[in-house]
Every structure is written in structure tokens, then in C-alpha cells.
Design a protein around this motif. Structure first.
Motif, PDB file in Angstrom:
ATOM      1  N   ASP A 179     -24.909  68.853  47.742  1.00  0.00           N
ATOM      2  CA  ASP A 179     -24.956  67.416  48.018  1.00  0.00           C
ATOM      3  C   ASP A 179     -24.919  67.110  49.506  1.00  0.00           C
ATOM      4  O   ASP A 179     -25.451  66.112  49.954  1.00  0.00           O
ATOM      5  N   PHE A 180     -24.234  67.968  50.295  1.00  0.00           N
ATOM      6  CA  PHE A 180     -24.080  67.677  51.704  1.00  0.00           C
ATOM      7  C   PHE A 180     -25.315  68.066  52.503  1.00  0.00           C
ATOM      8  O   PHE A 180     -25.345  67.934  53.710  1.00  0.00           O
ATOM      9  N   GLN A 181     -26.364  68.571  51.846  1.00  0.00           N
ATOM     10  CA  GLN A 181     -27.561  68.983  52.568  1.00  0.00           C
ATOM     11  C   GLN A 181     -28.403  67.762  52.920  1.00  0.00           C
ATOM     12  O   GLN A 181     -29.474  67.539  52.372  1.00  0.00           O
ATOM     13  N   MET A 214     -21.045  79.477  54.770  1.00  0.00           N
ATOM     14  CA  MET A 214     -19.961  78.755  54.123  1.00  0.00           C
ATOM     15  C   MET A 214     -18.841  79.721  53.784  1.00  0.00           C
ATOM     16  O   MET A 214     -19.084  80.830  53.304  1.00  0.00           O
ATOM     17  N   ASN A 215     -17.614  79.285  54.054  1.00  0.00           N
ATOM     18  CA  ASN A 215     -16.429  80.064  53.720  1.00  0.00           C
ATOM     19  C   ASN A 215     -15.437  79.132  53.045  1.00  0.00           C
ATOM     20  O   ASN A 215     -14.700  78.408  53.704  1.00  0.00           O
ATOM     21  N   GLY A 216     -15.458  79.117  51.715  1.00  0.00           N
ATOM     22  CA  GLY A 216     -14.612  78.192  50.978  1.00  0.00           C
ATOM     23  C   GLY A 216     -15.047  76.766  51.238  1.00  0.00           C
ATOM     24  O   GLY A 216     -16.188  76.397  50.985  1.00  0.00           O
ATOM     25  N   ASP A 217     -14.134  75.946  51.772  1.00  0.00           N
ATOM     26  CA  ASP A 217     -14.457  74.550  52.046  1.00  0.00           C
ATOM     27  C   ASP A 217     -14.852  74.330  53.503  1.00  0.00           C
ATOM     28  O   ASP A 217     -14.821  73.204  54.001  1.00  0.00           O
ATOM     29  N   THR A 218     -15.247  75.390  54.191  1.00  0.00           N
ATOM     30  CA  THR A 218     -15.629  75.298  55.598  1.00  0.00           C
ATOM     31  C   THR A 218     -17.076  75.710  55.794  1.00  0.00           C
ATOM     32  O   THR A 218     -17.543  76.687  55.215  1.00  0.00           O
ATOM     33  N   LEU A 219     -17.785  74.940  56.607  1.00  0.00           N
ATOM     34  CA  LEU A 219     -19.152  75.284  57.000  1.00  0.00           C
ATOM     35  C   LEU A 219     -19.150  75.582  58.494  1.00  0.00           C
ATOM     36  O   LEU A 219     -18.579  74.828  59.281  1.00  0.00           O
ATOM     37  N   GLU A 220     -19.780  76.693  58.877  1.00  0.00           N
ATOM     38  CA  GLU A 220     -19.778  77.107  60.275  1.00  0.00           C
ATOM     39  C   GLU A 220     -21.191  77.426  60.741  1.00  0.00           C
ATOM     40  O   GLU A 220     -21.932  78.156  60.077  1.00  0.00           O
ATOM     41  N   LEU A 221     -21.565  76.877  61.887  1.00  0.00           N
ATOM     42  CA  LEU A 221     -22.836  77.225  62.515  1.00  0.00           C
ATOM     43  C   LEU A 221     -22.652  78.581  63.194  1.00  0.00           C
ATOM     44  O   LEU A 221     -21.753  78.755  64.011  1.00  0.00           O
ATOM     45  N   ILE A 222     -23.512  79.540  62.866  1.00  0.00           N
ATOM     46  CA  ILE A 222     -23.280  80.914  63.332  1.00  0.00           C
ATOM     47  C   ILE A 222     -24.342  81.423  64.292  1.00  0.00           C
ATOM     48  O   ILE A 222     -24.174  82.483  64.899  1.00  0.00           O
ATOM     49  N   SER A 223     -25.454  80.712  64.434  1.00  0.00           N
ATOM     50  CA  SER A 223     -26.458  81.110  65.422  1.00  0.00           C
ATOM     51  C   SER A 223     -27.012  79.856  66.084  1.00  0.00           C
ATOM     52  O   SER A 223     -27.038  78.781  65.475  1.00  0.00           O
ATOM     53  N   PHE A 224     -27.448  79.993  67.345  1.00  0.00           N
ATOM     54  CA  PHE A 224     -27.844  78.830  68.138  1.00  0.00           C
ATOM     55  C   PHE A 224     -29.129  79.142  68.898  1.00  0.00           C
ATOM     56  O   PHE A 224     -29.128  79.953  69.834  1.00  0.00           O
ATOM     57  N   ASP A 225     -30.207  78.517  68.492  1.00  0.00           N
ATOM     58  CA  ASP A 225     -31.487  78.655  69.170  1.00  0.00           C
ATOM     59  C   ASP A 225     -31.775  77.325  69.874  1.00  0.00           C
ATOM     60  O   ASP A 225     -32.216  76.359  69.247  1.00  0.00           O
ATOM     61  N   ILE A 247     -15.772  70.704  54.512  1.00  0.00           N
ATOM     62  CA  ILE A 247     -16.597  70.041  53.507  1.00  0.00           C
ATOM     63  C   ILE A 247     -15.690  69.246  52.581  1.00  0.00           C
ATOM     64  O   ILE A 247     -14.806  69.799  51.932  1.00  0.00           O
ATOM     65  N   LYS A 248     -15.904  67.930  52.536  1.00  0.00           N
ATOM     66  CA  LYS A 248     -15.120  67.070  51.652  1.00  0.00           C
ATOM     67  C   LYS A 248     -16.030  66.037  51.012  1.00  0.00           C
ATOM     68  O   LYS A 248     -16.599  65.191  51.718  1.00  0.00           O
ATOM     69  N   ASP A 249     -16.168  66.104  49.692  1.00  0.00           N
ATOM     70  CA  ASP A 249     -16.938  65.094  48.956  1.00  0.00           C
ATOM     71  C   ASP A 249     -18.317  64.883  49.568  1.00  0.00           C
ATOM     72  O   ASP A 249     -18.719  63.764  49.858  1.00  0.00           O
ATOM     73  N   SER A 250     -19.051  65.958  49.786  1.00  0.00           N
ATOM     74  CA  SER A 250     -20.407  65.927  50.332  1.00  0.00           C
ATOM     75  C   SER A 250     -20.458  65.569  51.807  1.00  0.00           C
ATOM     76  O   SER A 250     -21.545  65.439  52.371  1.00  0.00           O
ATOM     77  N   LEU A 296     -19.166  66.206  55.970  1.00  0.00           N
ATOM     78  CA  LEU A 296     -18.804  67.282  56.886  1.00  0.00           C
ATOM     79  C   LEU A 296     -17.938  66.701  58.007  1.00  0.00           C
ATOM     80  O   LEU A 296     -18.414  65.927  58.832  1.00  0.00           O
ATOM     81  N   ILE A 297     -16.665  67.081  58.016  1.00  0.00           N
ATOM     82  CA  ILE A 297     -15.717  66.578  59.004  1.00  0.00           C
ATOM     83  C   ILE A 297     -15.579  67.606  60.126  1.00  0.00           C
ATOM     84  O   ILE A 297     -15.155  68.738  59.880  1.00  0.00           O
ATOM     85  N   PRO A 298     -15.940  67.263  61.373  1.00  0.00           N
ATOM     86  CA  PRO A 298     -15.792  68.228  62.476  1.00  0.00           C
ATOM     87  C   PRO A 298     -14.338  68.631  62.650  1.00  0.00           C
ATOM     88  O   PRO A 298     -13.468  67.784  62.849  1.00  0.00           O
ATOM     89  N   ILE A 299     -14.063  69.909  62.546  1.00  0.00           N
ATOM     90  CA  ILE A 299     -12.683  70.389  62.600  1.00  0.00           C
ATOM     91  C   ILE A 299     -12.036  70.039  63.938  1.00  0.00           C
ATOM     92  O   ILE A 299     -10.853  69.683  64.002  1.00  0.00           O
ATOM     93  N   ALA A 300     -12.793  70.108  65.021  1.00  0.00           N
ATOM     94  CA  ALA A 300     -12.230  69.835  66.342  1.00  0.00           C
ATOM     95  C   ALA A 300     -11.833  68.379  66.512  1.00  0.00           C
ATOM     96  O   ALA A 300     -11.093  68.044  67.441  1.00  0.00           O
ATOM     97  N   TYR A 301     -12.311  67.493  65.607  1.00  0.00           N
ATOM     98  CA  TYR A 301     -12.036  66.063  65.751  1.00  0.00           C
ATOM     99  C   TYR A 301     -11.340  65.486  64.520  1.00  0.00           C
ATOM    100  O   TYR A 301     -11.392  64.291  64.287  1.00  0.00           O
ATOM    101  N   ARG A 302     -10.644  66.310  63.758  1.00  0.00           N
ATOM    102  CA  ARG A 302      -9.971  65.820  62.555  1.00  0.00           C
ATOM    103  C   ARG A 302      -8.834  64.876  62.898  1.00  0.00           C
ATOM    104  O   ARG A 302      -8.556  63.931  62.168  1.00  0.00           O
TER     105      ARG A 302
END
Length: 222
Positions: A24-26, A66-77, A102-105, A107-113
Motif C-alpha cells: 500500500d505504501f508504494q 525492508m526489515n520488519g516495520d522499517t524501510l531503508e534506502l540502501i543504494s544512492f545513484d 512503516i505505519k498504516d501505509s 513512511l515516517i522519517p526516523i530522524a524526524y519522529r
């Protein structure tokens, strides 16, 4: 045999529901942070695209995991154009805008929670319950919720300002806006006049039928 088939049907249905909830969050997630707007598109096959800035074509592409309820950007072009991102902007994306809960579709930035920018208005006006804003220093979207169940929404840029007002009501974590007049200004933050309260954000959903894109716009609590 019939009992086994029934169990299989429920299993497949449950699997499809779970699969849908994971996808859903896509969609597009829009954040106004520091001095820029960030447009994060979560794409199929674990790819993403991140546009930086409202007008300039500065893009980052890559993969996520994705790792559980966390989404992480892992490569940067970082796409090279005439408007390249500065070294500091690239570091900001990698360090401050690469991990999301990831919460209810959404995406909450972890650095700004837990980020709550200073608000002078809140100190002066005790009738305000909460204020939320999306801002890059030039273009802003600001929603003020007052204790008498009225709201004021303001949007503007360095060039002009616009505002609208009305009433609001809350149902659990949903905020419904009821404008005094039908006003297309609200479509910048929510097509259906409804927003979701989640952590320190108020999130509106926009649907662009022409481009078939669903956008989530994150206003951070002041």
C-alpha cells in the motif's frame, strides 16, 4: 477434502490481504524538511526514486530493503544534471532521509519522529490546539486547528499568500476538514478533506487521476 479447500481459500485470502498491506505504501511521499521538498517514490521490485526540490530536476535513484516495520534506502545513484545536488545535500539524503518506519501505509522519517520546530504563534495564542506545517523556506502549507473546532489553512510562497477557513472534527486519528466554502486550496494537502494524525505528523492524501498517482503529504507538528 471440502474442509481442506476451505482452509486453503482462507489462507490465500489472508496472504493476499497481507501482501496488499505491504504494498500500500508504494506511492509518493512528500516531505518539506530543512531547505527543500523531497518527493519519495517507492517503486516495484525494491526500487525507489527521490526528487529533491519543487522545481529543479535533481534526482536520486536506488534500491531499498525492508526489515520488519522499517524501510531503508540502501543504494544512492545521484543523477547528474545541470542542477546537481551539493555535497551537503547528498550527505543529508544518506544520513537523515534514508530510514523510515512503516505505519498504516505511511513512511515516517526516523530522524524526524520527535522533531517539533519552534512556533512563536503557539506561545501567543492559547486558543490554538495544534499547528502543522510543510515548508522549505520559500513555499509553505500551514494548518492551524483551534479549540473551538475551527481551522485556518494558509499556503503561499515568496510571491503570494492564500488562506481558507472552516471547521474540523476528529474521529480517532482522522481529522476531517469542513471548509466554509468549497475551496481548491485544500487540494494541495488532501483531496478528500481528510488527514491522518500519526506521531508528530498530519498526513493528507492526494489522488491525481491524470497521472494515476497517489501522493501522501506530510505536515509536521509545530
Amino acid at each position: 477434502m471440502i474442509r481442506i479447500l476451505i482452509i486453503l481459500v482462507f489462507f490465500v485470502q489472508g496472504f493476499l490481504v497481507d501482501l496488499k498491506s505491504q504494498s500500500d505504501f508504494q506511492n509518493r511521499h512528500i516531505y518539506g524538511l530543512i531547505t527543500d521538498y523531497y518527493y519519495l517514490d517507492i517503486l516495484p521490485d525494491s526500487h525507489y526514486s527521490l526528487k529533491v526540490g519543487m522545481y529543479l530536476d535533481r534526482c536520486v535513484n536506488g534500491d531499498y530493503k525492508m526489515n520488519g516495520d522499517t524501510l531503508e534506502l540502501i543504494s544512492f545513484d545521484f543523477i547528474e544534471t545541470e542542477y546537481n545536488l551539493s555535497k551537503n545535500k547528498k550527505a543529508f539524503v544518506k544520513k537523515r532521509l534514508s530510514r523510515f518506519v512503516i505505519k498504516d501505509s505511511l513512511l515516517i522519517p526516523i530522524a524526524y519522529r520527535d522533531l517539533k520546530p519552534n512556533s512563536r504563534t503557539m506561545q501567543k495564542d492559547s486558543t490554538i490546539i495544534k499547528e502543522y506545517m510543510q515548508n522549505d523556506g520559500h513555499v509553505h502549507f500551514k494548518l492551524t486547528l483551534r479549540a473551538d473546532s475551527t481551522f485556518r489553512y494558509r499556503t503561499g510562497s515568496d510571491m503570494d499568500r492564500h488562506s481558507t477557513k472552516g471547521r474540523w472534527k476528529q474521529n480517532n486519528n482522522m481529522i476531517q476538514l469542513i471548509p466554509d466554502d468549497s475551496d481548491n486550496l485544500l487540494h494541495w494537502i488532501c483531496t478528500d478533506y481528510q488527514l491522518t494524525m500519526i506521531e508528530n505528523y498530519l498526513v493528507g492524501k492526494n489522488v491525481d487521476e491524470n497521472d494515476n498517482i497517489v501522493e501522501y503529504r506530510y505536515l509536521i507538528e509545530l
